[in-house]
Design an enzyme around this catalytic site. Structure first.
Site, PDB file in Angstrom:
ATOM      1  N   GLU A  71      76.023  -5.154 -48.350  1.00 34.52           N
ATOM      2  CA  GLU A  71      76.988  -6.222 -48.626  1.00 34.52           C
ATOM      3  C   GLU A  71      76.641  -7.447 -47.786  1.00 34.52           C
ATOM      4  O   GLU A  71      76.142  -7.311 -46.669  1.00 34.52           O
ATOM      5  CB  GLU A  71      78.386  -5.681 -48.304  1.00 34.52           C
ATOM      6  CG  GLU A  71      79.560  -6.532 -48.651  1.00 34.52           C
ATOM      7  CD  GLU A  71      79.687  -6.946 -50.107  1.00 34.52           C
ATOM      8  OE1 GLU A  71      78.844  -7.734 -50.569  1.00 34.52           O
ATOM      9  OE2 GLU A  71      80.651  -6.541 -50.754  1.00 34.52           O
ATOM     10  N   LYS A  78      83.692 -10.092 -40.522  1.00 37.60           N
ATOM     11  CA  LYS A  78      84.744 -10.942 -39.966  1.00 37.60           C
ATOM     12  C   LYS A  78      85.858 -10.023 -39.468  1.00 37.60           C
ATOM     13  O   LYS A  78      86.803  -9.725 -40.206  1.00 37.60           O
ATOM     14  CB  LYS A  78      85.309 -11.887 -41.021  1.00 37.60           C
ATOM     15  CG  LYS A  78      84.380 -12.975 -41.481  1.00 37.60           C
ATOM     16  CD  LYS A  78      85.100 -13.852 -42.503  1.00 37.60           C
ATOM     17  CE  LYS A  78      84.261 -15.020 -42.954  1.00 37.60           C
ATOM     18  NZ  LYS A  78      84.989 -15.839 -43.947  1.00 37.60           N
ATOM     19  N   GLY A 131      75.986 -12.019 -53.941  1.00 42.29           N
ATOM     20  CA  GLY A 131      75.868 -12.440 -52.544  1.00 42.29           C
ATOM     21  C   GLY A 131      74.862 -11.717 -51.694  1.00 42.29           C
ATOM     22  O   GLY A 131      74.261 -12.308 -50.808  1.00 42.29           O
ATOM     23  N   ASP A 178      77.996 -18.158 -51.262  1.00 40.67           N
ATOM     24  CA  ASP A 178      78.140 -19.354 -52.088  1.00 40.67           C
ATOM     25  C   ASP A 178      79.494 -20.036 -51.948  1.00 40.67           C
ATOM     26  O   ASP A 178      80.439 -19.472 -51.416  1.00 40.67           O
ATOM     27  CB  ASP A 178      77.974 -18.961 -53.566  1.00 40.67           C
ATOM     28  CG  ASP A 178      79.176 -18.184 -54.087  1.00 40.67           C
ATOM     29  OD1 ASP A 178      79.872 -18.681 -54.993  1.00 40.67           O
ATOM     30  OD2 ASP A 178      79.433 -17.069 -53.586  1.00 40.67           O
ATOM     31  N   ASP A 204      85.050  -9.186 -45.202  1.00 39.77           N
ATOM     32  CA  ASP A 204      86.139  -9.941 -44.589  1.00 39.77           C
ATOM     33  C   ASP A 204      87.449  -9.178 -44.755  1.00 39.77           C
ATOM     34  O   ASP A 204      87.840  -8.426 -43.882  1.00 39.77           O
ATOM     35  CB  ASP A 204      86.193 -11.404 -45.038  1.00 39.77           C
ATOM     36  CG  ASP A 204      86.010 -11.604 -46.527  1.00 39.77           C
ATOM     37  OD1 ASP A 204      86.346 -10.712 -47.318  1.00 39.77           O
ATOM     38  OD2 ASP A 204      85.528 -12.682 -46.901  1.00 39.77           O
ATOM     39  N   ARG A 239      73.754 -20.564 -52.348  1.00 42.74           N
ATOM     40  CA  ARG A 239      73.158 -19.258 -52.038  1.00 42.74           C
ATOM     41  C   ARG A 239      71.708 -19.375 -51.568  1.00 42.74           C
ATOM     42  O   ARG A 239      71.221 -18.552 -50.811  1.00 42.74           O
ATOM     43  CB  ARG A 239      73.174 -18.350 -53.271  1.00 42.74           C
ATOM     44  CG  ARG A 239      74.535 -17.930 -53.735  1.00 42.74           C
ATOM     45  CD  ARG A 239      74.415 -16.880 -54.856  1.00 42.74           C
ATOM     46  NE  ARG A 239      75.646 -16.693 -55.577  1.00 42.74           N
ATOM     47  CZ  ARG A 239      76.652 -15.926 -55.168  1.00 42.74           C
ATOM     48  NH1 ARG A 239      76.565 -15.300 -54.020  1.00 42.74           N
ATOM     49  NH2 ARG A 239      77.746 -15.803 -55.899  1.00 42.74           N
TER      50      ARG A 239
END
Length: 182
Positions: free
Chosen positions: A104, A136, A50, A164, A108, A170
């Site tokens: 990162e 988040k 990611g 993704d 979350d 992505r």
């Protein structure tokens, strides 16, 4: 508003690329302020898959020498976090005695970052810092305070710019959110 269909889900534009780039400029300024002129060579730890796009964009803006190392952790299945973090690929280089900037894509629940900090401590990192593109705050249930946050977002499922849905999406340059009307 642009929409994209990935498998069985439709997503709509949430954060255009221009806003993402500005947020990366801002977070890079903060990282540079803290590391500019350092005599050691910190490690940028790209958390695969990611954070590849965020790491690449951040690296272009850094004004100090750094080494790139990767690790791959997984915790998602579809649109939900499994709550279990699994190491799919270990560290690609030694980090003992080194300062590590964890790069990162999104924080979350906080589970992945906590597991990663434990892995880094077990491997002898001198210190670790959390740099996330997205945070988040509503869904972070851990006592976690990232050092560098490009943007805070609500607790919605998003794709694009490295993020993704079942391994696709992505490559989208913007960030998209699940479209409840579709």
């Amino acid at each position: 508003m642009e929409r994209v269909k990935l498998f069985d889900k439709t997503f709509k534009t949430f954060i255009p690329n221009e806003e993402i780039e500005k947020a990366i400029d801002n977070v890079a300024e903060k990282v540079n302020a803290d590391f500019r002129g350092c005599t050691d060579i910190p490690i940028l730890l790209c958390v695969l898959n990611g954070s590849i796009m965020f790491t690449a964009e951040l690296m272009k803006r850094l004004e100090f020498n750094c080494e790139l190392v990767s690790i791959k952790l997984t915790s998602y299945c579809g649109t939900e976090s499994t709550g279990k973090v699994r190491q799919a690929m270990g560290l690609t280089a030694g980090i003992k005695g080194r300062r590590v900037i964890i790069v990162e894509d999104i924080v979350d629940s906080g589970n992945t970052i906590l597991e990663l900090q434990k892995i880094l401590a077990d491997h002898g990192a001198a210190a670790s810092y959390i740099c996330t593109m997205l945070l988040k705050p509503e869904s972070c249930r851990k006592d976690l305070h990232p050092d560098y946050v490009a943007m805070e977002i609500p607790n919605d499922f998003i794709v694009g710019f490295g993020l993704d849905y079942n391994e696709i999406g992505r490559n989208l340059k913007d960030i998209y959110v699940l479209d409840p009307e579709a």
